[in-house]
Scaffold this motif. Structure first.
Motif, PDB file in Angstrom:
ATOM      1  N   VAL A  67       0.739  -1.167  -0.024  1.00  0.00           N
ATOM      2  CA  VAL A  67      -0.085   0.014  -0.187  1.00  0.00           C
ATOM      3  C   VAL A  67       0.766   1.213   0.001  1.00  0.00           C
ATOM      4  O   VAL A  67       1.722   1.517   1.164  1.00  0.00           O
ATOM      5  N   GLU A  68       0.842   1.897  -1.049  1.00  0.00           N
ATOM      6  CA  GLU A  68       1.641   3.091  -1.159  1.00  0.00           C
ATOM      7  C   GLU A  68       1.095   4.410  -0.095  1.00  0.00           C
ATOM      8  O   GLU A  68       0.041   4.000   0.094  1.00  0.00           O
ATOM      9  N   ASP A  71      -1.977   5.973  -1.978  1.00  0.00           N
ATOM     10  CA  ASP A  71      -2.979   5.149  -2.260  1.00  0.00           C
ATOM     11  C   ASP A  71      -4.504   5.892  -1.650  1.00  0.00           C
ATOM     12  O   ASP A  71      -4.387   5.936  -0.444  1.00  0.00           O
ATOM     13  N   LYS A  75      -8.959   2.345  -2.657  1.00  0.00           N
ATOM     14  CA  LYS A  75      -8.071   1.350  -3.597  1.00  0.00           C
ATOM     15  C   LYS A  75      -7.163   0.380  -2.965  1.00  0.00           C
ATOM     16  O   LYS A  75      -7.200  -0.770  -3.276  1.00  0.00           O
ATOM     17  N   ALA A  76      -6.957   0.562  -1.504  1.00  0.00           N
ATOM     18  CA  ALA A  76      -6.005  -0.462  -0.740  1.00  0.00           C
ATOM     19  C   ALA A  76      -6.955  -1.308  -0.128  1.00  0.00           C
ATOM     20  O   ALA A  76      -6.755  -2.628  -0.284  1.00  0.00           O
ATOM     21  N   LYS A  80      -5.752  -4.206  -3.190  1.00  0.00           N
ATOM     22  CA  LYS A  80      -4.695  -4.478  -2.604  1.00  0.00           C
ATOM     23  C   LYS A  80      -4.883  -5.637  -1.566  1.00  0.00           C
ATOM     24  O   LYS A  80      -4.410  -5.426  -0.248  1.00  0.00           O
ATOM     25  N   SER A  83      -1.620  -6.954   0.083  1.00  0.00           N
ATOM     26  CA  SER A  83      -0.689  -6.114   0.719  1.00  0.00           C
ATOM     27  C   SER A  83      -0.050  -6.625   1.766  1.00  0.00           C
ATOM     28  O   SER A  83      -0.896  -7.154   2.663  1.00  0.00           O
ATOM     29  N   ASN A 105       0.242   4.338   4.836  1.00  0.00           N
ATOM     30  CA  ASN A 105      -0.795   5.247   4.637  1.00  0.00           C
ATOM     31  C   ASN A 105      -2.194   5.164   5.844  1.00  0.00           C
ATOM     32  O   ASN A 105      -2.648   4.224   6.110  1.00  0.00           O
ATOM     33  N   ALA A 108      -5.714   4.523   4.623  1.00  0.00           N
ATOM     34  CA  ALA A 108      -5.692   3.106   4.121  1.00  0.00           C
ATOM     35  C   ALA A 108      -5.942   2.156   5.348  1.00  0.00           C
ATOM     36  O   ALA A 108      -6.724   1.038   5.508  1.00  0.00           O
TER      37      ALA A 108
END
Length: 344
Positions: A67-68, A71, A75-76, A80, A83, A105, A108
């Motif tokens: 998880v960026e 993000d 989206k997470a 993901k 992840s 994040n 997230a």
């Protein structure tokens, strides 16, 4: 039985170069924990090879995705599922770990943790709670940004959860709880704050009433409950003031040879001051209200700061914080029901 802590090893601004050595530091400090590092296995092994550690106390759980920091929570949550963050939380859900620590994040982590672990009964929203230094020790402040536009009932829940946390981790039988407001007078503040004020007064919490921003740091209150918007502004303002003071001190001591000599003489005092307000030792915010323990580390935390986040996870597991919060909420609901019956 060892406390197993799942580490989102890929999360944060620095990832493995911080999470792995901090985990090893925690293993050296605490003999009762086991660490599960969740992330890309080859990369974790490469980082571990740089350190000496007890391999029997570390488990690696592979995760393909990360998880960026930018993000979106949606989206997470949706895209993901493999992840390191999601898998670490799944380990806690499945009782393979007793706590999760992540520097990833914040939005997230909150969204995924709420979805995976669920909320405690009768708690509406999780709250981010951390401790901040005061003139007499520290104070627990919540919420610090997870919830904006809270109702009076939610603010009352934050006060209760903060009180339970302070009782558990500080061994404080009756922590003093305040509600953040723009003044101490009854007539001041938003209606939701006034509603919370009345609700909290009807509980067994050691409630001292409204507190203002400067009261956070005086040391006369143990828990400050507030809306996430207000709490985040207070936190970031405090961090900014600390950085400004540090900047001007350094500038002043570098002016000339005499001020550099004074700095050398004053070094023990300056170091003592720095140690007391060092943000690293206050790293590790609790996501209170979830059924299990999740600790959010600052995204930019260094090795020392991340260690403190792991230490906080261990402490909350040993004190059974979610169970204590659940019991206190149940007690509060019963009291409210009895009052309602009497009024009827």
């Amino acid at each position: 039985m060892a406390i197993n802590i799942a580490i989102d090893a890929m999360g944060g601004d620095h990832g493995l170069v911080v999470t792995v050595p901090a985990s090893i530091d925690a293993l050296k400090k605490f003999s009762d924990i086991h660490i599960t590092l969740v992330g890309q296995k080859d990369l974790i092994n490469a980082e571990l090879s740089k350190h000496q550690y007890d391999a029997s106390r570390i488990t690696i759980q592979h995760a393909d995705q990360v998880v960026e920091m930018d993000d979106l929570p949606s989206k997470a949550l949706r895209n993901k599922k493999q992840s390191s963050m999601r898998i670490a939380l799944n380990l806690v859900k499945d009782d393979q770990a007793q706590a999760c620590v992540s520097a990833g994040n914040t939005g997230a982590l909150m969204a995924v943790a709420k979805f995976v672990l669920k909320m405690l009964p009768d708690i509406d929203r999780p709250a981010i709670c951390t401790s901040m230094p005061t003139m007499k020790g520290h104070v627990h402040v919540l919420d610090l940004g997870a919830n904006v536009g809270c109702t009076g009932e939610q603010l009352a829940q934050f006060a209760m959860m903060g009180s339970v946390l302070a009782q558990a981790v500080d061994d404080n039988a009756s922590p003093k709880v305040g509600l953040l407001n723009i003044g101490e007078e009854e007539i001041k503040g938003h209606q939701r704050i006034k509603d919370a004020h009345q609700l909290i007064r009807g509980t067994d919490i050691n409630y001292i009433g409204y507190v203002e921003g400067d009261d956070i740091f005086k040391g006369d209150v143990d828990v400050v409950a507030c809306d996430g918007f207000d709490g985040n502004v207070a936190l970031k303002s405090a961090e900014g003031v600390a950085k400004m003071i540090s900047f001007y001190l350094k500038q002043s001591f570098k002016k000339n040879l005499l001020t550099k000599l004074i700095a050398l003489i004053a070094y023990p005092v300056l170091k003592s001051f720095k140690d007391k307000v060092d943000p690293a030792q206050y790293n590790g915010a609790s996501l209170l209200g979830l059924r299990k323990i999740v600790i959010k580390s600052h995204g930019g935390a260094d090795q020392n700061a991340y260690f403190y986040a792991i230490a906080e996870a261990r402490l909350e597991v040993s004190k059974n914080v979610p169970e204590l919060i659940s019991a206190e909420v149940s007690k509060l609901i019963k009291q409210q029901n009895k009052l309602s019956e009497l009024e009827a």
